[in-house]
Every structure is written in structure tokens, then in C-alpha cells.
Design a protein around this motif. Sequence first.
Motif, PDB file in Angstrom:
ATOM      1  N   LYS A  87      -8.655  22.299 -26.569  1.00  0.00           N
ATOM      2  CA  LYS A  87      -9.932  22.165 -27.262  1.00  0.00           C
ATOM      3  C   LYS A  87     -10.609  23.532 -27.345  1.00  0.00           C
ATOM      4  N   VAL A  88     -10.847  23.965 -28.563  1.00  0.00           N
ATOM      5  CA  VAL A  88     -11.441  25.280 -28.792  1.00  0.00           C
ATOM      6  C   VAL A  88     -12.901  25.275 -28.334  1.00  0.00           C
ATOM      7  N   LYS A  89     -13.275  26.284 -27.550  1.00  0.00           N
ATOM      8  CA  LYS A  89     -14.643  26.403 -27.045  1.00  0.00           C
ATOM      9  C   LYS A  89     -15.436  27.355 -27.945  1.00  0.00           C
ATOM     10  N   ILE A  90     -16.548  26.852 -28.457  1.00  0.00           N
ATOM     11  CA  ILE A  90     -17.422  27.660 -29.307  1.00  0.00           C
ATOM     12  C   ILE A  90     -18.794  27.697 -28.640  1.00  0.00           C
ATOM     13  N   ASN A  91     -19.121  28.832 -28.036  1.00  0.00           N
ATOM     14  CA  ASN A  91     -20.404  28.950 -27.335  1.00  0.00           C
ATOM     15  C   ASN A  91     -21.530  29.345 -28.285  1.00  0.00           C
ATOM     16  N   GLU A  92     -21.340  30.405 -29.033  1.00  0.00           N
ATOM     17  CA  GLU A  92     -22.371  30.898 -29.939  1.00  0.00           C
ATOM     18  C   GLU A  92     -21.754  31.185 -31.297  1.00  0.00           C
ATOM     19  N   PRO A 109     -13.943  34.231 -29.666  1.00  0.00           N
ATOM     20  CA  PRO A 109     -13.078  33.400 -28.829  1.00  0.00           C
ATOM     21  C   PRO A 109     -12.995  33.942 -27.405  1.00  0.00           C
ATOM     22  N   GLU A 110     -13.037  33.043 -26.429  1.00  0.00           N
ATOM     23  CA  GLU A 110     -12.961  33.454 -25.039  1.00  0.00           C
ATOM     24  C   GLU A 110     -11.527  33.706 -24.592  1.00  0.00           C
ATOM     25  N   THR A 111     -10.590  32.934 -25.120  1.00  0.00           N
ATOM     26  CA  THR A 111      -9.188  33.086 -24.754  1.00  0.00           C
ATOM     27  C   THR A 111      -8.340  33.179 -26.016  1.00  0.00           C
ATOM     28  N   ASP A 112      -7.066  33.499 -25.814  1.00  0.00           N
ATOM     29  CA  ASP A 112      -6.156  33.587 -26.948  1.00  0.00           C
ATOM     30  C   ASP A 112      -5.979  32.228 -27.607  1.00  0.00           C
ATOM     31  N   ALA A 113      -5.993  31.149 -26.815  1.00  0.00           N
ATOM     32  CA  ALA A 113      -5.820  29.805 -27.371  1.00  0.00           C
ATOM     33  C   ALA A 113      -6.995  29.409 -28.263  1.00  0.00           C
ATOM     34  N   ASP A 114      -8.191  29.960 -27.997  1.00  0.00           N
ATOM     35  CA  ASP A 114      -9.358  29.636 -28.815  1.00  0.00           C
ATOM     36  C   ASP A 114      -9.280  30.243 -30.213  1.00  0.00           C
ATOM     37  N   ALA A 115      -8.418  31.235 -30.390  1.00  0.00           N
ATOM     38  CA  ALA A 115      -8.275  31.878 -31.702  1.00  0.00           C
ATOM     39  C   ALA A 115      -7.086  31.341 -32.472  1.00  0.00           C
ATOM     40  N   HIS A 116      -6.389  30.349 -31.907  1.00  0.00           N
ATOM     41  CA  HIS A 116      -5.201  29.807 -32.570  1.00  0.00           C
ATOM     42  C   HIS A 116      -5.582  28.712 -33.553  1.00  0.00           C
ATOM     43  N   GLY A 117      -4.790  28.586 -34.595  1.00  0.00           N
ATOM     44  CA  GLY A 117      -4.773  27.388 -35.413  1.00  0.00           C
ATOM     45  C   GLY A 117      -5.832  27.251 -36.475  1.00  0.00           C
ATOM     46  N   GLY A 164     -18.120  18.469 -44.069  1.00  0.00           N
ATOM     47  CA  GLY A 164     -16.830  19.027 -43.700  1.00  0.00           C
ATOM     48  C   GLY A 164     -16.971  20.288 -42.885  1.00  0.00           C
ATOM     49  N   THR A 165     -15.971  20.528 -42.033  1.00  0.00           N
ATOM     50  CA  THR A 165     -15.902  21.735 -41.216  1.00  0.00           C
ATOM     51  C   THR A 165     -14.469  22.229 -41.212  1.00  0.00           C
ATOM     52  N   ARG A 166     -14.277  23.482 -41.516  1.00  0.00           N
ATOM     53  CA  ARG A 166     -12.945  24.083 -41.503  1.00  0.00           C
ATOM     54  C   ARG A 166     -12.984  25.352 -40.663  1.00  0.00           C
ATOM     55  N   ARG A 167     -12.121  25.407 -39.670  1.00  0.00           N
ATOM     56  CA  ARG A 167     -12.023  26.589 -38.803  1.00  0.00           C
ATOM     57  C   ARG A 167     -10.666  27.252 -38.994  1.00  0.00           C
ATOM     58  N   VAL A 168     -10.682  28.540 -39.255  1.00  0.00           N
ATOM     59  CA  VAL A 168      -9.471  29.347 -39.350  1.00  0.00           C
ATOM     60  C   VAL A 168      -9.611  30.481 -38.347  1.00  0.00           C
ATOM     61  N   SER A 169      -8.882  30.391 -37.251  1.00  0.00           N
ATOM     62  CA  SER A 169      -9.003  31.344 -36.158  1.00  0.00           C
ATOM     63  C   SER A 169     -10.450  31.324 -35.633  1.00  0.00           C
ATOM     64  N   CYS A 170     -11.191  32.428 -35.776  1.00  0.00           N
ATOM     65  CA  CYS A 170     -12.557  32.474 -35.254  1.00  0.00           C
ATOM     66  C   CYS A 170     -13.606  32.412 -36.365  1.00  0.00           C
ATOM     67  N   MET A 171     -13.222  32.047 -37.578  1.00  0.00           N
ATOM     68  CA  MET A 171     -14.163  31.903 -38.682  1.00  0.00           C
ATOM     69  C   MET A 171     -14.266  30.444 -39.089  1.00  0.00           C
ATOM     70  N   MET A 172     -15.457  30.021 -39.482  1.00  0.00           N
ATOM     71  CA  MET A 172     -15.709  28.629 -39.810  1.00  0.00           C
ATOM     72  C   MET A 172     -16.460  28.516 -41.125  1.00  0.00           C
ATOM     73  N   ASN A 173     -16.080  27.526 -41.919  1.00  0.00           N
ATOM     74  CA  ASN A 173     -16.792  27.157 -43.141  1.00  0.00           C
ATOM     75  C   ASN A 173     -17.326  25.740 -42.976  1.00  0.00           C
ATOM     76  N   LYS A 174     -18.600  25.540 -43.256  1.00  0.00           N
ATOM     77  CA  LYS A 174     -19.233  24.242 -43.077  1.00  0.00           C
ATOM     78  C   LYS A 174     -20.008  23.862 -44.329  1.00  0.00           C
ATOM     79  N   TYR A 175     -20.081  22.563 -44.569  1.00  0.00           N
ATOM     80  CA  TYR A 175     -20.921  22.061 -45.655  1.00  0.00           C
ATOM     81  C   TYR A 175     -21.356  20.650 -45.311  1.00  0.00           C
ATOM     82  N   ALA A 176     -22.497  20.263 -45.811  1.00  0.00           N
ATOM     83  CA  ALA A 176     -23.027  18.919 -45.591  1.00  0.00           C
ATOM     84  C   ALA A 176     -24.032  18.594 -46.677  1.00  0.00           C
TER      85      ALA A 176
END
Length: 262
Positions: A87-92, A109-117, A164-176
Motif C-alpha cells: 500500500k503506497v503511503k502518501i503523507n503530503e 515517496p518514502e521507499t522504493d516500493a512507494d514509487a512503483h506502479g 477518478g484518481t490515477r497515480r503514475v509513480s509519484c505523480m497523481m491526476n485527480k478529477y471529481a
Amino acid sequence: MSQGSSYFVKPLCLTGEKPVCIDVSSGCCFSNRYSFPQKKEVVSKMRYAECGCQICEGGECAPKCCTTDVKPIQSTAFGGVGVPMHKVKINEEYILCAACCCMTTMFIPETDADAHGVEDLTRCLCCEEDIKISMAPEAPTDYAVYINNVYQFACISPTTCCKGTRRVSCMMNKYAFPCDDEVPFSIACCGLVLVGESAKFKSPAPFRPSSASLVGGVESSSSKGEYLPSNLGSSFMSQQHGVPVAVAVPINGAPESTEMER
């Protein structure tokens, strides 16, 4: 409605822990299965049959019509499914740009796994689409090296028009639409929020507004009238009665000077 998953796994067939290839599927009153080497949970006996007529069994000729001693698929044959996902951790989140009901943000990202996927969650009326690609497993020592893709299409109770929310590595696109707490109404460009509430998101440091200015690499407030060597407030040496004198000019340009004589 439908769901599926695939994983990139370790080649444990080299140690004999897992078979080289295996496939198990069932639908209605039919099933399809194969395994190499043979796995008892998948294929109880090695046989060759065509159109309900058995030709050989166990490497020997054994003609038989309508074989009925095929055992049902055991639950252990479906091993390796449902690998726990990290589970990717997003603090700020730092806002980059926004246009009314959609925005682009970024996080550290805090760890390498948080920047994956890649994660994509979309809801439109009563339809929901949840897709995850190239995600890291929860434990790196598991059988799966990483999760290739997991998808799910479901019919849900409608709670909003579209979101919708789309995350690519450490970037996110959101709309509502309509906007909510996760995607507030805002208009922003390069981290500068022009319209809307920005309390939930931070501005990137290069575009963050500040009351203090950087002068010569040192942060100072011009309202205090501090004297610092810089292009705005200059300090130079002059000769007075043959003695070097330091003359400082304040940043705010006030007609004030100090003289230090030895």
C-alpha cells in the motif's frame, strides 16, 4: 462484473518447488488443466484422450471410452493467487496545476516500493473500474517479484456523478464532478493557487510565496532595514584621512550610513 490478476514470479521450478508450467481453469460443467511436471492437485493421472475416447494412460496403451475417473480440481491447485500488495503511503501532496474540478499533484515517496506502479480508480454513476499495474508486493521475499496487473470492474451504488484518481509513480491526476474534499475546486498554475482552497495541498518550494526575500543567499526582511552585502544593499571600503572606512547602504535605500574609524 469481472476481475483478474497476473504476477511476475520467481522461477522456483529450478529448485523443484513449483512446476515449469501450470494452467487450471473451469467454467460451467467444463474444466481445463495441465501441469509439467505433473502436479497431483491439478492432474491426477497422465493420459491422452480425444472426443471422450482414452487412448493411453500412464505411458501405456489403455483404450477406453468415456473415462469417468477424472477427479475434481482441488482448491490447492489455485495456489499463488491473491499476493498481498504494498500500500503506497502518501503523507503530503504538492499541487502542480489545477483547472476547476481536475488537478495534478505530486508527493515524495518514502521507499522504493512507494514509487512503483500505476493505480487507476474511476467511478462513474454505478460503474467502478479499479486497475493496478506493476505494483510491488507487500513482502519482497514472497513468491511474486512484482504484481503485473490486477483489475476489477464492479457495479456499485452511485455516490457521485464521476470521480477518478490515477497515480503514475509519484505523480497523481485527480478529477471529481461535483468537487469534494479530496478534489476541491481550485485553479492553479505551477504551484500557485489562484482560485480555491489550498489548505489540503502544499505549494512546491520554488513557487511558494514568502514575505522574506533571498539577498545574496541570505534570507532577510527588508522591513527591518538590515544591512547585508548584496546587490541591493552594498558595502564598500573608502579612504578617509588615510584610514579605511566601511560604509554600508541599507537595503531599503534609507539615507543612513555608518562609519567605523580606527
